[in-house]
Design a protein around this motif. Structure first.
Motif, PDB file in Angstrom:
ATOM      1  N   ARG A  70     -69.937   4.009  28.205  1.00 14.56           N
ATOM      2  CA  ARG A  70     -69.223   2.943  27.501  1.00 14.56           C
ATOM      3  C   ARG A  70     -67.840   3.423  27.057  1.00 14.56           C
ATOM      4  O   ARG A  70     -67.652   4.594  26.714  1.00 14.56           O
ATOM      5  CB  ARG A  70     -70.004   2.512  26.249  1.00 14.56           C
ATOM      6  N   ARG A  71     -66.862   2.482  27.082  1.00 23.26           N
ATOM      7  CA  ARG A  71     -65.516   2.743  26.576  1.00 23.26           C
ATOM      8  C   ARG A  71     -65.256   1.823  25.384  1.00 23.26           C
ATOM      9  O   ARG A  71     -65.493   0.621  25.470  1.00 23.26           O
ATOM     10  CB  ARG A  71     -64.464   2.513  27.661  1.00 23.26           C
ATOM     11  N   TYR A  72     -64.768   2.403  24.299  1.00 22.18           N
ATOM     12  CA  TYR A  72     -64.553   1.628  23.075  1.00 22.18           C
ATOM     13  C   TYR A  72     -63.120   1.810  22.595  1.00 22.18           C
ATOM     14  O   TYR A  72     -62.498   2.870  22.773  1.00 22.18           O
ATOM     15  CB  TYR A  72     -65.510   2.088  21.962  1.00 22.18           C
ATOM     16  N   ARG A  73     -62.599   0.737  21.977  1.00 19.34           N
ATOM     17  CA  ARG A  73     -61.285   0.788  21.337  1.00 19.34           C
ATOM     18  C   ARG A  73     -61.485   0.917  19.834  1.00 19.34           C
ATOM     19  O   ARG A  73     -62.323   0.219  19.241  1.00 19.34           O
ATOM     20  CB  ARG A  73     -60.480  -0.466  21.646  1.00 19.34           C
ATOM     21  N   ILE A  74     -60.671   1.791  19.220  1.00 24.47           N
ATOM     22  CA  ILE A  74     -60.774   2.037  17.787  1.00 24.47           C
ATOM     23  C   ILE A  74     -59.599   1.376  17.086  1.00 24.47           C
ATOM     24  O   ILE A  74     -58.440   1.578  17.463  1.00 24.47           O
ATOM     25  CB  ILE A  74     -60.774   3.551  17.481  1.00 24.47           C
ATOM     26  N   ILE A 124     -55.084  -1.961   4.916  1.00 17.47           N
ATOM     27  CA  ILE A 124     -53.815  -1.743   4.237  1.00 17.47           C
ATOM     28  C   ILE A 124     -52.715  -2.202   5.178  1.00 17.47           C
ATOM     29  O   ILE A 124     -52.774  -1.958   6.396  1.00 17.47           O
ATOM     30  CB  ILE A 124     -53.618  -0.255   3.865  1.00 17.47           C
ATOM     31  N   ASP A 125     -51.715  -2.860   4.653  1.00 19.33           N
ATOM     32  CA  ASP A 125     -50.599  -3.326   5.480  1.00 19.33           C
ATOM     33  C   ASP A 125     -49.962  -2.151   6.209  1.00 19.33           C
ATOM     34  O   ASP A 125     -49.630  -1.126   5.599  1.00 19.33           O
ATOM     35  CB  ASP A 125     -49.537  -4.015   4.614  1.00 19.33           C
ATOM     36  N   GLY A 126     -49.792  -2.302   7.497  1.00 20.12           N
ATOM     37  CA  GLY A 126     -49.113  -1.297   8.302  1.00 20.12           C
ATOM     38  C   GLY A 126     -49.943  -0.072   8.622  1.00 20.12           C
ATOM     39  O   GLY A 126     -49.423   0.895   9.183  1.00 20.12           O
ATOM     40  N   ILE A 127     -51.221  -0.081   8.298  1.00 21.14           N
ATOM     41  CA  ILE A 127     -52.055   1.082   8.595  1.00 21.14           C
ATOM     42  C   ILE A 127     -52.265   1.201  10.095  1.00 21.14           C
ATOM     43  O   ILE A 127     -52.399   0.182  10.800  1.00 21.14           O
ATOM     44  CB  ILE A 127     -53.414   0.982   7.849  1.00 21.14           C
ATOM     45  N   LYS A 128     -52.236   2.442  10.605  1.00 19.01           N
ATOM     46  CA  LYS A 128     -52.376   2.640  12.051  1.00 19.01           C
ATOM     47  C   LYS A 128     -52.958   4.008  12.338  1.00 19.01           C
ATOM     48  O   LYS A 128     -52.972   4.904  11.481  1.00 19.01           O
ATOM     49  CB  LYS A 128     -51.026   2.492  12.743  1.00 19.01           C
ATOM     50  N   ARG A 135     -52.477   6.779   9.277  1.00 18.82           N
ATOM     51  CA  ARG A 135     -51.236   6.872   8.513  1.00 18.82           C
ATOM     52  C   ARG A 135     -50.796   5.515   8.008  1.00 18.82           C
ATOM     53  O   ARG A 135     -51.097   4.487   8.641  1.00 18.82           O
ATOM     54  CB  ARG A 135     -50.124   7.475   9.380  1.00 18.82           C
ATOM     55  N   ILE A 136     -50.061   5.564   6.869  1.00 20.18           N
ATOM     56  CA  ILE A 136     -49.426   4.353   6.340  1.00 20.18           C
ATOM     57  C   ILE A 136     -47.991   4.685   5.947  1.00 20.18           C
ATOM     58  O   ILE A 136     -47.636   5.852   5.732  1.00 20.18           O
ATOM     59  CB  ILE A 136     -50.186   3.784   5.127  1.00 20.18           C
ATOM     60  N   GLU A 137     -47.165   3.636   5.871  1.00 22.64           N
ATOM     61  CA  GLU A 137     -45.781   3.794   5.456  1.00 22.64           C
ATOM     62  C   GLU A 137     -45.728   4.077   3.956  1.00 22.64           C
ATOM     63  O   GLU A 137     -46.594   3.627   3.190  1.00 22.64           O
ATOM     64  CB  GLU A 137     -44.985   2.519   5.754  1.00 22.64           C
ATOM     65  N   PRO A 138     -44.704   4.818   3.513  1.00 22.32           N
ATOM     66  CA  PRO A 138     -44.553   5.046   2.063  1.00 22.32           C
ATOM     67  C   PRO A 138     -44.422   3.709   1.328  1.00 22.32           C
ATOM     68  O   PRO A 138     -43.742   2.792   1.800  1.00 22.32           O
ATOM     69  CB  PRO A 138     -43.269   5.860   1.964  1.00 22.32           C
ATOM     70  N   GLY A 139     -45.068   3.589   0.216  1.00 20.64           N
ATOM     71  CA  GLY A 139     -45.010   2.356  -0.574  1.00 20.64           C
ATOM     72  C   GLY A 139     -46.137   1.389  -0.271  1.00 20.64           C
ATOM     73  O   GLY A 139     -46.393   0.466  -1.055  1.00 20.64           O
ATOM     74  N   ASN A 140     -46.792   1.537   0.854  1.00 21.15           N
ATOM     75  CA  ASN A 140     -47.946   0.680   1.159  1.00 21.15           C
ATOM     76  C   ASN A 140     -49.190   1.231   0.465  1.00 21.15           C
ATOM     77  O   ASN A 140     -49.326   2.430   0.262  1.00 21.15           O
ATOM     78  CB  ASN A 140     -48.194   0.611   2.660  1.00 21.15           C
ATOM     79  N   GLY A 141     -50.085   0.331   0.137  1.00 22.23           N
ATOM     80  CA  GLY A 141     -51.291   0.752  -0.553  1.00 22.23           C
ATOM     81  C   GLY A 141     -51.008   1.033  -2.019  1.00 22.23           C
ATOM     82  O   GLY A 141     -49.853   1.047  -2.472  1.00 22.23           O
ATOM     83  N   THR A 142     -52.049   1.250  -2.770  1.00 25.54           N
ATOM     84  CA  THR A 142     -51.934   1.553  -4.199  1.00 25.54           C
ATOM     85  C   THR A 142     -52.330   2.991  -4.432  1.00 25.54           C
ATOM     86  O   THR A 142     -53.179   3.540  -3.720  1.00 25.54           O
ATOM     87  CB  THR A 142     -52.842   0.632  -5.029  1.00 25.54           C
ATOM     88  N   PRO A 143     -51.725   3.654  -5.413  1.00 26.24           N
ATOM     89  CA  PRO A 143     -52.101   5.043  -5.694  1.00 26.24           C
ATOM     90  C   PRO A 143     -53.604   5.142  -5.986  1.00 26.24           C
ATOM     91  O   PRO A 143     -54.176   4.312  -6.684  1.00 26.24           O
ATOM     92  CB  PRO A 143     -51.267   5.395  -6.929  1.00 26.24           C
ATOM     93  N   GLY A 144     -54.216   6.172  -5.417  1.00 26.26           N
ATOM     94  CA  GLY A 144     -55.648   6.338  -5.586  1.00 26.26           C
ATOM     95  C   GLY A 144     -56.401   5.885  -4.332  1.00 26.26           C
ATOM     96  O   GLY A 144     -55.883   5.942  -3.216  1.00 26.26           O
ATOM     97  N   SER A 145     -57.605   5.404  -4.512  1.00 25.37           N
ATOM     98  CA  SER A 145     -58.473   5.027  -3.391  1.00 25.37           C
ATOM     99  C   SER A 145     -58.185   3.604  -2.934  1.00 25.37           C
ATOM    100  O   SER A 145     -58.055   2.695  -3.771  1.00 25.37           O
ATOM    101  CB  SER A 145     -59.942   5.156  -3.781  1.00 25.37           C
TER     102      SER A 145
END
Length: 466
Positions: free
Chosen positions: A393-397, A402-406, A428-438
């Motif tokens: 099987r071949r799978y895509r991940i 989070i906005d801009g997560i890749k 990875r995410i761009e600086p400023g995306n997401g909130t500090p912490g989990s």
């Protein structure tokens, strides 16, 4: 001088010495049914390891690889719940069968009964009928007696060894095991389990026999708790058979029962009991006494059924066979059947519709988060992916949450048949995306070919605090 006499010491035996049982061979409907069960169970047991499925052994419990192959189904350690549910289904089947027909499992399909039947058949072929075996055991030691006994035990040993070999063949591919035996290359554990299972078969079916049913099997002790007055059990109709007495020529005495006290029911019993004394825990419900009594009734011109499968209520109230069958559909049986049906339906539905892909996300504990090129924030994970199907099987991940997560690693993965793979993944995410912490995120694996399969597993992305 008077001498005082020494008082006699009373010897109290803590257990009864075993009396050798020589079951007489019997023929009839239930004897035929017993042999049908012997053939069916042994064809399945001895034949399954030699069957192939998808170029592998059809049924194989590969403990080393932690995979159970059952025809087209492959079970992993994570599928242990299916084994638990299967054991529950087997328990309810046993309860249901016992409530309806007593110890029918013990009398016809239990491995102890099946192998004892096989070993007794071998014994009759070599040593002769019941009376011949009794005479042989009473004879003094001789070359002829030794030869017969040696032939019997050699045959028993051959069957036992083949049984042990087959048993291990469910855990080690049987063709590999066959080559190892032929080249004397068996490993220590394989050798141990072959000999252990062979010894257990030889001892239980050849020597212990009824003692396993009477003293070692716990089922004999609590079976009565599953009986009620409408449970079918092997019973002697005392109202018809008593008073018993020997059949004499021109005997026209009135008031005599149908039982002629021939003791055939005792002679054919594999546990050596007299069913005319009522229900006993030693009775395994094999109905050998039914066949024997029916044959005597036919010879004496009397109706069959003096000993038969019937119920306590049927004997007391003289119910017809139809009335006995109607009482089978009583609340206890309906409840057992309903519960069993629901569990079996859920089990089969879950097994047939389960997703052939399992994913576990393990976060890298060594580095909660780190900054990489251009200030990007990166978390590292390990995806433990299992392909439970027997095709590549071949799978895509993909990752979301989070906005801009890749992904910073390849987004495709190929897994071979029934393969497991640990895949390092960087997110990875761009600086400023997401909130500090989990931050809650999710990994999704989607099939790129074949049947549509999609599995989503939750995870946490950590953003450093300033």
């Amino acid at each position: 001088m008077n001498q005082q006499s020494t008082p006699e010491v009373a010897v109290i035996k803590m257990y009864a010495a075993r009396e050798e049982i020589y079951p007489r061979e019997t023929k009839g409907r239930y004897a035929t049914l017993r042999w049908v069960c012997v053939w069916l169970t042994q064809l399945v047991f001895y034949g399954l390891p030699w069957m192939t499925w998808n170029d592998r052994q059809a049924v194989l419990f590969d403990l080393a690889a932690r995979k159970f192959y059952i025809f087209g189904i492959v079970l992993w350690p994570q599928d242990f719940i299916y084994l638990a549910v299967l054991l529950i289904i087997c328990a309810y089947l046993l309860f249901l069968a016992t409530a309806v027909a007593g110890r029918v499992w013990c009398g016809f399909a239990c491995p102890q009964t099946v192998y004892t039947e096989i070993f007794m058949w071998i014994e009759r072929q070599i040593e002769g009928s019941r009376s011949a075996r009794m005479r042989l055991d009473r004879q003094p030691a001789s070359v002829s007696k030794f030869a017969r006994k040696a032939a019997k035990h050699t045959a028993w040993g051959a069957v036992a060894l083949w049984t042990g070999f087959t048993f291990v063949g469910y855990f080690t591919p049987i063709h590999v095991l066959q080559r190892e035996v032929a080249t004397f290359g068996l490993g220590p554990w394989e050798m141990f389990w072959i000999l252990f299972y062979a010894f257990a078969t030889y001892g239980n079916a050849g020597w212990l026999r009824e003692q396993v049913c009477k003293y070692m099997c716990p089922y004999a002790r609590f079976q009565s708790s599953m009986f009620d007055s409408d449970t079918l059990i092997v019973s002697y109709d005392a109202g018809r058979g008593e008073p018993r007495g020997a059949l004499r020529k021109n005997d026209m005495a009135q008031g005599k029962g149908d039982c002629i006290d021939c003791t055939m029911c005792v002679q054919v019993c594999p546990t050596g009991i007299d069913i005319r004394n009522g229900l006993q825990y030693e009775c395994i419900g094999c109905a050998a006494c039914v066949d024997a009594c029916n044959s005597v009734m036919r010879k004496t011109g009397q109706p069959e059924g003096l000993i038969r499968y019937t119920t306590e209520n049927a004997l007391k109230e003289k119910l017809s066979d139809r009335a006995v069958r109607m009482r089978t559909l009583r609340p206890r049986i309906l409840i057992y059947t309903g519960i069993l049906g629901v569990i079996a339906a859920v089990f089969l539905g879950s097994l047939l519709t389960r997703t052939p892909l399992k994913v576990d996300v393990i976060r890298d504990r060594g580095a909660m988060a780190r900054e990489v090129d251009n200030g990007l924030i990166e978390n590292v994970y390990r995806l433990q992916i299992m392909n439970t199907d027997e095709t590549t099987r071949r799978y895509r991940i993909t990752v979301s949450g989070i906005d801009g997560i890749k992904l910073a690693t390849p987004d495709e993965v190929v897994l071979g048949p029934t393969a497991s793979r640990g895949l390092p993944v960087k997110v990875r995410i761009e600086p400023g995306n997401g909130t500090p912490g989990s931050n809650k995120i999710a990994f999704t694996l989607t099939s790129m070919e074949g049947p549509d399969v999609e599995v989503t597993e939750k995870a946490v992305f950590y953003v450093p605090r300033d």
